[in-house]
Design a protein around this motif. Structure first.
Motif, mmCIF file in Angstrom:
data_model
loop_
_atom_site.group_PDB
_atom_site.id
_atom_site.type_symbol
_atom_site.label_atom_id
_atom_site.label_comp_id
_atom_site.label_asym_id
_atom_site.label_seq_id
_atom_site.Cartn_x
_atom_site.Cartn_y
_atom_site.Cartn_z
ATOM 1 N N VAL A 114 16.603 31.927 33.078
ATOM 2 C CA VAL A 114 16.010 30.744 32.884
ATOM 3 C C VAL A 114 14.931 30.555 34.107
ATOM 4 O O VAL A 114 15.356 29.968 35.089
ATOM 5 N N ASN A 115 13.701 31.105 33.831
ATOM 6 C CA ASN A 115 12.556 30.819 34.799
ATOM 7 C C ASN A 115 11.407 30.829 34.100
ATOM 8 O O ASN A 115 11.476 31.002 32.621
ATOM 9 N N GLN A 116 10.285 30.846 34.498
ATOM 10 C CA GLN A 116 9.020 30.682 33.761
ATOM 11 C C GLN A 116 8.598 32.205 33.285
ATOM 12 O O GLN A 116 7.559 32.310 32.698
ATOM 13 N N ALA A 117 9.513 33.178 33.567
ATOM 14 C CA ALA A 117 9.032 34.540 33.182
ATOM 15 C C ALA A 117 7.768 35.175 33.680
ATOM 16 O O ALA A 117 7.112 35.911 32.807
ATOM 17 N N ARG A 118 7.458 34.720 34.659
ATOM 18 C CA ARG A 118 6.003 35.207 35.271
ATOM 19 C C ARG A 118 6.330 36.499 36.085
ATOM 20 O O ARG A 118 6.995 36.432 37.000
ATOM 21 N N ILE A 119 5.463 37.503 35.918
ATOM 22 C CA ILE A 119 5.404 38.592 36.698
ATOM 23 C C ILE A 119 4.193 38.345 37.657
ATOM 24 O O ILE A 119 3.251 38.570 37.641
ATOM 25 N N HIS A 120 4.770 37.878 39.115
ATOM 26 C CA HIS A 120 3.769 37.218 39.949
ATOM 27 C C HIS A 120 2.720 38.481 40.367
ATOM 28 O O HIS A 120 3.040 39.555 40.678
ATOM 29 N N ASN A 121 1.532 38.201 40.506
ATOM 30 C CA ASN A 121 0.414 39.106 41.052
ATOM 31 C C ASN A 121 -0.042 38.538 42.339
ATOM 32 O O ASN A 121 -1.230 38.923 42.854
ATOM 33 N N GLY A 122 0.341 37.638 42.828
ATOM 34 C CA GLY A 122 0.102 36.674 44.323
ATOM 35 C C GLY A 122 -0.891 35.553 44.021
ATOM 36 O O GLY A 122 -0.739 34.527 45.003
ATOM 37 N N TYR A 123 -1.419 35.406 42.864
ATOM 38 C CA TYR A 123 -2.340 34.160 42.721
ATOM 39 C C TYR A 123 -1.526 32.881 42.947
ATOM 40 O O TYR A 123 -2.272 31.738 43.323
ATOM 41 N N HIS A 124 -0.494 32.770 42.722
ATOM 42 C CA HIS A 124 0.333 31.520 42.988
ATOM 43 C C HIS A 124 0.746 30.875 44.333
ATOM 44 O O HIS A 124 0.964 29.938 44.506
#
Length: 380
Positions: A48-58
């Motif tokens: 239960v999260n937004q299922a984002r594979i972060h690449n730094g932009y956030h």
């Protein structure tokens, strides 16, 4: 046959962090037991999260988090290719007013951390209200399939002969003499371990309380991830409005749906633990009745930036408790925690704010394991 009551490492919590670190310890040839309170692995915050594979932009307000995310993106997608979902166009739109960052600042930030980006074409940018959005960038950032990731980790645990106990809580852990501890499981089993890793995320203090060790200072938030069906013009897009009280939508492969998250409306309340408050029964809370959805509030605010969002249809909500370290909200950083429990030197509290944080924990675990191996083995 191995003695199930005597192990090198006891991992408490079968989320992604617990599964991954259990596998890491097992690859070193150690005997590992993993205890998970739920009936399946990775069913709480790992799902239960937004299922984002972060690449730094956030994280333009936290350069270190951006750099580490950018570095870990490639490793995560390489290690878990079956879970990586890249079949969509991801756009970051910079709000013209009310945000914490300008389009120029966002571009400079991406250049600094080495994250790929380019200005979006006319067709992609047309999804946004250009009177409210200063610029739109196309980025390299994907989603992950939590169910595919769960299946991968379950197979790895089995391959490495990790002893997995589902429907099992660790009620307490106490010192069992020099360089050892004794843990009592809800099944009645008593396990002796050289080290315990408390990887329970929102339930870190539940374990700490049961073990009579001081609580960690944590901020806990009840969070809703809304799921929706989107109109055709948004079907191939993921989008994130930067950087303020805005919203984001990504594919949610584990439910074959789309997520909707809003900085203001997705959080339904918070409480403090540690110095300012007691530990809560998070598992019991999430098994109870949840508040009324804020989906319509999310849509009403989000459609100011993405007009077609008004045509989205509600498909349900997933609920979780998000855990933060004090001070992280000010910088929007996602620090990691690998901390020895006070008065219980062989138990470590482990916490990360993003899935890829687990890679940054490896050196800390290795250091602790190396130091542990130099001590006298316990007589059990």
């Amino acid at each position: 046959m191995p003695d199930r009551n005597n192990v090198d490492v006891l991992v408490i919590g079968g989320g992604f962090f617990g599964c991954y670190l259990a596998c890491h310890a097992a690859k070193r040839g150690l005997r590992v037991l993993l205890a998970e309170a739920r009936s399946e692995l990775m069913q709480a915050a790992s799902l239960v999260n937004q299922a984002r594979i972060h690449n730094g932009y956030h994280y333009p307000r936290s350069i270190l988090t951006g750099i580490r995310s950018q570095a870990n993106f490639e490793r995560f997608t390489a290690e878990f290719p079956a879970a990586a979902h890249a079949d969509f166009t991801h756009l970051y739109a910079i709000a013209g007013q009310g945000g914490h960052i300008t389009a120029q600042q966002f571009a400079l930030f991406c250049d600094r951390i080495g994250a790929e980006y380019k200005e979006a074409g006319t067709k992609d940018a047309s999804a946004f209200d250009r009177d409210r959005v200063e610029a739109v960038f196309r980025v390299k950032e994907w989603a992950f399939d939590a169910e595919a990731l769960r299946q991968h980790m379950a197979a790895e645990l089995a391959r490495l002969d990790v002893d997995v106990h589902l429907d099992t809580r660790v009620l307490r852990a106490v010192s069992a003499g020099p360089a050892a501890l004794e843990a009592t499981l809800s099944s009645g089993q008593v396990v002796h371990a050289a080290m315990a890793l408390n990887c329970t995320y929102a339930e870190l203090n539940t374990v700490a309380k049961g073990s009579a060790t001081p609580l960690l200072p944590l901020k806990q938030e009840l969070v809703e991830i809304a799921l929706m069906d989107v109109p055709p013009e948004l079907d191939r897009l993921g989008w994130t409005i930067m950087d303020g009280p805005f919203c984001s939508s990504l594919p949610f492969p584990a439910r074959k749906s789309r997520s909707l998250y809003h900085v203001r409306y997705s959080t339904h309340g918070h409480w403090m633990e540690g110095g300012e408050g007691p530990a809560h029964d998070v598992l019991g809370l999430l098994e109870g009745e949840m508040p009324r959805t804020h989906f319509q509030h999310m849509v009403h605010d989000g459609e100011r930036f993405v007009p077609a969002l008004r045509k989205a249809r509600y498909a349900g909500s997933l609920w979780t408790v998000r855990t933060k370290l004090p001070g992280s909200a000010q910088t929007d950083s996602r620090p990691i925690l690998f901390r020895q429990a006070p008065h219980l030197q062989d138990m470590y509290h482990v916490l990360g704010g993003k899935m890829d944080n687990v890679f940054d924990l490896e050196p800390y675990l290795d250091e602790a394991l190396d130091a542990r191996s130099m001590r006298t083995p316990p007589v059990i």
